[in-house]
Design a protein around this motif. Structure first.
Motif, PDB file in Angstrom:
ATOM      1  N   VAL A   1      -2.229  62.335   8.158  1.00 56.06           N
ATOM      2  CA  VAL A   1      -3.288  61.949   7.394  1.00 56.06           C
ATOM      3  C   VAL A   1      -2.977  62.357   5.852  1.00 56.06           C
ATOM      4  N   ARG A   2      -2.687  61.556   4.863  1.00 58.10           N
ATOM      5  CA  ARG A   2      -2.367  61.843   3.632  1.00 58.10           C
ATOM      6  C   ARG A   2      -3.742  61.716   2.679  1.00 58.10           C
ATOM      7  N   PHE A   3      -4.172  62.809   2.070  1.00 59.63           N
ATOM      8  CA  PHE A   3      -5.227  62.429   1.070  1.00 59.63           C
ATOM      9  C   PHE A   3      -4.738  62.583  -0.534  1.00 59.63           C
ATOM     10  N   THR A   4      -5.224  61.751  -1.361  1.00 60.01           N
ATOM     11  CA  THR A   4      -4.787  61.838  -2.597  1.00 60.01           C
ATOM     12  C   THR A   4      -6.049  62.275  -3.373  1.00 60.01           C
ATOM     13  N   VAL A   5      -5.576  63.508  -3.961  1.00 57.53           N
ATOM     14  CA  VAL A   5      -6.697  64.312  -4.516  1.00 57.53           C
ATOM     15  C   VAL A   5      -6.633  64.623  -6.294  1.00 57.53           C
ATOM     16  N   ALA A   6      -7.606  64.337  -7.086  1.00 57.35           N
ATOM     17  CA  ALA A   6      -7.554  64.498  -8.306  1.00 57.35           C
ATOM     18  C   ALA A   6      -8.140  65.789  -8.576  1.00 57.35           C
TER      19      ALA A   6
END
Length: 209
Positions: A170-175
């Motif tokens: 699972v790949r999360f893109t987080v700011a």
């Protein structure tokens, strides 16, 4: 390093009158050039009977995209002073449209510059401003076993989850605000027993938190 900037948090309108000409200014948030253009087009449709619908916008951090349109007023007397007012106030991701209904008295070039710049300035005086600070999009990759807890903790945190992708893991893109980057990697490592991969990416801006 990118710099903070201000933007507006909602559409604000204000009308001024100069020698019987009405100047109706609307300022709005715009996260992209497309959004700014759509707002300008909408104001022109709403005020199709006006003498002029002049506009200016600034999009992106560090004064990225800047446009100004005089819409038939003498060159440099409308859109330029509008744009200069936005820049002088330190604003970005913002669009301004000043609709003029001519009142029968010519203002001259100097008068137009003052009228259009003042219309934007007085409207901004009534606007709620939000500070945007430098941030990064950070990719966090983890196995499915740890993903559920990580997602839950991310969504409860000050960090902004932009995207979740599922595959072998699972790949999360987080700011993440730049001020928080030094602690973010350690925070993720603690949650995942050091089993997550963290990779910094694109520069963005977030509301100051």
């Amino acid at each position: 390093m990118s710099q903070p900037y201000l933007t507006v948090d909602e559409i604000v309108e204000h009308e001024t009158e100069v020698k019987r000409s009405r100047f109706l200014c609307a300022v709005a948030p715009a996260g992209s050039e497309e959004a700014a253009r759509e707002f300008v087009a909408g104001r022109r449709r709403s005020h199709g009977d006006a003498t002029h619908n002049c506009s200016a916008y600034v999009i992106g951090g560090d004064r990225g995209i800047q446009r100004a349109d005089d819409d038939g007023e003498p060159g440099g007397t409308a859109g330029t002073p509008m744009l200069e007012t936005l820049l002088r106030r330190g604003l970005s991701d913002v669009v301004a449209v000043v609709t003029r209904y001519f009142g029968g008295v010519k203002l001259g070039a100097g008068g137009l510059v003052r009228a259009y710049g003042s219309a934007v300035g007085k409207t901004l005086d009534r606007a709620g401003l939000v500070e945007m600070v430098p941030a990064r999009l950070v990719a966090v990759s983890v196995d499915h076993v740890r993903a559920g807890r990580l997602e839950s903790d991310l969504r409860a945190s000050p960090y902004e989850v932009r995207e979740v992708g599922y595959g072998a893991g699972v790949r999360f893109t987080v700011a993440v605000r730049e001020a928080d980057l030094p602690v973010f990697g350690g925070w993720v490592a603690t949650l995942t027993a050091g089993q997550a991969e963290v990779e910094e990416g694109e520069a963005v801006h977030l509301r100051a938190g």
